[in-house]
Design a protein around this motif. Structure first.
Motif, PDB file in Angstrom:
ATOM      1  N   LYS A 114       0.809  -1.220   0.000  1.00 22.00           N
ATOM      2  CA  LYS A 114       0.000   0.000   0.000  1.00 22.00           C
ATOM      3  C   LYS A 114       0.845   1.275   0.000  1.00 22.00           C
ATOM      4  O   LYS A 114       0.295   2.376   0.039  1.00 22.00           O
ATOM      5  CB  LYS A 114      -0.946  -0.003   1.207  1.00 22.00           C
ATOM      6  CG  LYS A 114      -1.990  -1.115   1.149  1.00 22.00           C
ATOM      7  CD  LYS A 114      -2.942  -1.033   2.335  1.00 22.00           C
ATOM      8  CE  LYS A 114      -3.998  -2.133   2.244  1.00 22.00           C
ATOM      9  NZ  LYS A 114      -4.959  -2.081   3.380  1.00 22.00           N
ATOM     10  N   ASP A 115       2.152   1.144  -0.052  1.00 21.60           N
ATOM     11  CA  ASP A 115       3.042   2.306  -0.061  1.00 21.60           C
ATOM     12  C   ASP A 115       2.847   3.067  -1.371  1.00 21.60           C
ATOM     13  O   ASP A 115       3.066   2.533  -2.456  1.00 21.60           O
ATOM     14  CB  ASP A 115       4.493   1.829   0.066  1.00 21.60           C
ATOM     15  CG  ASP A 115       5.462   2.945   0.396  1.00 21.60           C
ATOM     16  OD1 ASP A 115       5.222   4.079  -0.033  1.00 21.60           O
ATOM     17  OD2 ASP A 115       6.454   2.673   1.088  1.00 21.60           O
ATOM     18  N   ASP A 116       2.421   4.339  -1.288  1.00 22.25           N
ATOM     19  CA  ASP A 116       2.080   5.093  -2.497  1.00 22.25           C
ATOM     20  C   ASP A 116       3.155   6.089  -2.921  1.00 22.25           C
ATOM     21  O   ASP A 116       2.910   6.987  -3.730  1.00 22.25           O
ATOM     22  CB  ASP A 116       0.747   5.817  -2.312  1.00 22.25           C
ATOM     23  CG  ASP A 116       0.791   6.856  -1.187  1.00 22.25           C
ATOM     24  OD1 ASP A 116       1.836   6.973  -0.510  1.00 22.25           O
ATOM     25  OD2 ASP A 116      -0.233   7.550  -0.995  1.00 22.25           O
ATOM     26  N   ARG A 117       4.391   5.935  -2.409  1.00 21.23           N
ATOM     27  CA  ARG A 117       5.482   6.774  -2.892  1.00 21.23           C
ATOM     28  C   ARG A 117       5.921   6.329  -4.279  1.00 21.23           C
ATOM     29  O   ARG A 117       5.661   5.204  -4.701  1.00 21.23           O
ATOM     30  CB  ARG A 117       6.688   6.659  -1.945  1.00 21.23           C
ATOM     31  CG  ARG A 117       6.502   7.272  -0.585  1.00 21.23           C
ATOM     32  CD  ARG A 117       7.688   6.938   0.308  1.00 21.23           C
ATOM     33  NE  ARG A 117       7.707   5.523   0.695  1.00 21.23           N
ATOM     34  CZ  ARG A 117       8.734   4.926   1.290  1.00 21.23           C
ATOM     35  NH1 ARG A 117       9.843   5.618   1.557  1.00 21.23           N
ATOM     36  NH2 ARG A 117       8.671   3.660   1.629  1.00 21.23           N
ATOM     37  N   TYR A 118       6.625   7.206  -4.989  1.00 23.36           N
ATOM     38  CA  TYR A 118       7.391   6.798  -6.160  1.00 23.36           C
ATOM     39  C   TYR A 118       8.808   6.492  -5.690  1.00 23.36           C
ATOM     40  O   TYR A 118       9.339   7.179  -4.807  1.00 23.36           O
ATOM     41  CB  TYR A 118       7.418   7.913  -7.211  1.00 23.36           C
ATOM     42  CG  TYR A 118       6.082   8.125  -7.878  1.00 23.36           C
ATOM     43  CD1 TYR A 118       5.691   7.355  -8.963  1.00 23.36           C
ATOM     44  CD2 TYR A 118       5.202   9.093  -7.401  1.00 23.36           C
ATOM     45  CE1 TYR A 118       4.463   7.547  -9.570  1.00 23.36           C
ATOM     46  CE2 TYR A 118       3.970   9.283  -7.996  1.00 23.36           C
ATOM     47  CZ  TYR A 118       3.601   8.510  -9.078  1.00 23.36           C
ATOM     48  OH  TYR A 118       2.376   8.701  -9.676  1.00 23.36           O
ATOM     49  N   MET A 165      11.769  -2.411  -6.342  1.00 24.34           N
ATOM     50  CA  MET A 165      11.417  -2.865  -7.689  1.00 24.34           C
ATOM     51  C   MET A 165      10.078  -3.585  -7.744  1.00 24.34           C
ATOM     52  O   MET A 165       9.498  -3.759  -8.815  1.00 24.34           O
ATOM     53  CB  MET A 165      12.512  -3.777  -8.255  1.00 24.34           C
ATOM     54  CG  MET A 165      12.636  -5.123  -7.565  1.00 24.34           C
ATOM     55  SD  MET A 165      14.043  -6.124  -8.153  1.00 24.34           S
ATOM     56  CE  MET A 165      13.440  -6.677  -9.752  1.00 24.34           C
ATOM     57  N   LEU A 166       9.553  -3.985  -6.588  1.00 22.38           N
ATOM     58  CA  LEU A 166       8.271  -4.683  -6.552  1.00 22.38           C
ATOM     59  C   LEU A 166       7.094  -3.722  -6.672  1.00 22.38           C
ATOM     60  O   LEU A 166       5.965  -4.147  -6.929  1.00 22.38           O
ATOM     61  CB  LEU A 166       8.151  -5.480  -5.254  1.00 22.38           C
ATOM     62  CG  LEU A 166       9.206  -6.583  -5.067  1.00 22.38           C
ATOM     63  CD1 LEU A 166       9.066  -7.214  -3.688  1.00 22.38           C
ATOM     64  CD2 LEU A 166       9.092  -7.634  -6.163  1.00 22.38           C
ATOM     65  N   SER A 167       7.345  -2.432  -6.506  1.00 26.87           N
ATOM     66  CA  SER A 167       6.278  -1.443  -6.588  1.00 26.87           C
ATOM     67  C   SER A 167       6.034  -1.027  -8.032  1.00 26.87           C
ATOM     68  O   SER A 167       6.972  -0.847  -8.806  1.00 26.87           O
ATOM     69  CB  SER A 167       6.647  -0.204  -5.761  1.00 26.87           C
ATOM     70  OG  SER A 167       5.731   0.851  -6.005  1.00 26.87           O
ATOM     71  N   GLU A 168       4.763  -0.836  -8.403  1.00 26.93           N
ATOM     72  CA  GLU A 168       4.440  -0.318  -9.722  1.00 26.93           C
ATOM     73  C   GLU A 168       4.898   1.129  -9.875  1.00 26.93           C
ATOM     74  O   GLU A 168       4.930   1.663 -10.986  1.00 26.93           O
ATOM     75  CB  GLU A 168       2.930  -0.417  -9.964  1.00 26.93           C
ATOM     76  CG  GLU A 168       2.427  -1.850 -10.058  1.00 26.93           C
ATOM     77  CD  GLU A 168       0.946  -1.928 -10.331  1.00 26.93           C
ATOM     78  OE1 GLU A 168       0.291  -0.856 -10.353  1.00 26.93           O
ATOM     79  OE2 GLU A 168       0.441  -3.050 -10.536  1.00 26.93           O
ATOM     80  N   ARG A 169       5.271   1.758  -8.781  1.00 29.70           N
ATOM     81  CA  ARG A 169       5.745   3.144  -8.811  1.00 29.70           C
ATOM     82  C   ARG A 169       7.269   3.238  -8.772  1.00 29.70           C
ATOM     83  O   ARG A 169       7.817   4.311  -8.579  1.00 29.70           O
ATOM     84  CB  ARG A 169       5.146   3.921  -7.637  1.00 29.70           C
ATOM     85  CG  ARG A 169       3.639   4.130  -7.779  1.00 29.70           C
ATOM     86  CD  ARG A 169       3.047   4.789  -6.537  1.00 29.70           C
ATOM     87  NE  ARG A 169       1.656   5.145  -6.757  1.00 29.70           N
ATOM     88  CZ  ARG A 169       1.172   6.390  -6.712  1.00 29.70           C
ATOM     89  NH1 ARG A 169       1.984   7.396  -6.450  1.00 29.70           N
ATOM     90  NH2 ARG A 169      -0.104   6.627  -6.917  1.00 29.70           N
ATOM     91  N   SER A 170       7.948   2.119  -8.952  1.00 35.85           N
ATOM     92  CA  SER A 170       9.406   2.163  -9.007  1.00 35.85           C
ATOM     93  C   SER A 170       9.849   2.721 -10.354  1.00 35.85           C
ATOM     94  O   SER A 170       9.183   2.541 -11.375  1.00 35.85           O
ATOM     95  CB  SER A 170       9.987   0.760  -8.788  1.00 35.85           C
ATOM     96  OG  SER A 170       9.484  -0.143  -9.754  1.00 35.85           O
TER      97      SER A 170
END
Length: 336
Positions: A51-55, A71-76
């Protein structure tokens, strides 16, 4: 100095997150306003779950810059070469946005320019402005600063930033490297990502066209990153050890009778060393700061030690600087 207040005055709010044990997570994040809206970028840091919404800005794929988690975040956000390396090293899929170093990105309305730091293949610096028109440059680790732009806030490294440590003053010994190639059989100790690819490129530039043997990890990464420019590569032992590259800790595993060298700017290895570094030394870091000419420099890597020494040097010599330890930011702060 209250580093957080100083940055807030310039339109940037630094944020530090804590683990369940109360320690700070690496490295930090920074919030700012763009188009009237608040944005938050993680700087070479870990994420806090799905749920982390940072870039997440990932400067390069070395493990001390924490791309494995981000790298697992869509915002990476990472360069194409950094993305490939992260996937090879960690055997997990990169879910974010990729770019070629030198591209300009639009990240939720924020125009981010990217620059090559020459630290490792794909290593990149990020540059953008906030609503106050304050320019920020995040470098990651740096080998060559000459292509970097001027800025108002510089976020950078100080791996070799101690002005009184003799080990922080060095230059690449290209003559010794070339001389080592004249041995009948030679092995170089080099990290699988970064130094190994630099060694292959240097060997080819010096005119060596025969196969280069590498350990499996170095071989896999080098084939993906250098492609045809790597020339013929093979696993160690396939050509009797004429020209080998493996990790510094595995040099003794090479066949007997091979002349061995570690490629490093450091001095603590048992084998002879040749100074080939992926970093600026202290003089280079100093010159970088004066070249990009920030109003404020935040030294974020490493967290202590040489960062403190380098920041103190800058403050004594007319360039205002702070370190992570001088930040007091907290999660969900609404100061901006």
């Amino acid at each position: 100095m209250d580093g957080t207040k100083r940055l807030v005055d310039m339109g940037f709010l630094p944020l530090r997150y804590r683990t369940s044990g109360g320690n700070y997570k690496p490295h930090f994040s920074i919030a700012f306003k763009s188009g009237g809206e608040r944005r938050t970028f993680g700087i070479d840091t870990t994420r806090n779950g799905k749920k982390d919404d940072r870039y997440f800005l990932i400067t390069h794929a070395h493990t001390d810059h924490y791309g494995k988690s981000a790298m697992l975040s869509e915002r990476s956000i990472a360069s194409d070469k950094t993305t490939v390396t992260l996937q090879l090293r960690h055997d997990q899929y990169f879910n974010g946005t990729t770019f070629k170093v030198g591209d300009t990105l639009d990240v939720d309305g924020v125009k981010i320019k990217t620059y090559d730091t020459c630290h490792s293949i794909g290593a990149s610096a990020f540059y953008w402005e906030n609503d106050q028109g304050v320019r920020i440059l995040v470098t990651g680790d740096v080998k060559d600063f000459r292509g970097l732009p001027k800025c108002d806030v510089l976020v950078t490294e100080a791996t070799y930033g101690n002005p009184v440590d003799p080990g922080c003053a060095f230059c690449d010994d290209l003559d010794s490297f070339a001389a080592a190639l004249t041995h009948k059989r030679v092995g170089f100790g080099a990290y699988a990502f970064g130094k190994a690819q630099r060694a292959v490129s240097m060997i080819r530039e010096l005119g060596y066209d025969d196969p280069i043997e590498m350990d499996k990890s170095s071989l896999r990464i080098t084939r993906h990153l250098l492609g045809e420019a790597a020339g013929e590569l093979a696993e160690i032992g396939e050509y009797n050890g004429r020209m080998c590259i493996t990790s510094p800790w595995h040099l003794d595993r090479l066949p007997a009778g091979i002349k061995k060298f570690v490629l490093t700017g450091q001095k603590y290895y048992e084998h002879p060393t040749i100074c080939i570094s992926d970093h600026l030394d202290f003089g280079g870091l100093r010159d970088m700061v004066y070249a990009v000419d920030p109003e404020l420099t935040l030294v974020y890597h490493p967290e202590e030690g040489n960062s403190t020494h380098f920041s103190a040097f800058l403050n004594k010599n007319g360039k205002e600087s702070i370190t992570l330890s001088q930040l007091s930011g907290a999660v969900n702060d609404d100061s901006l």
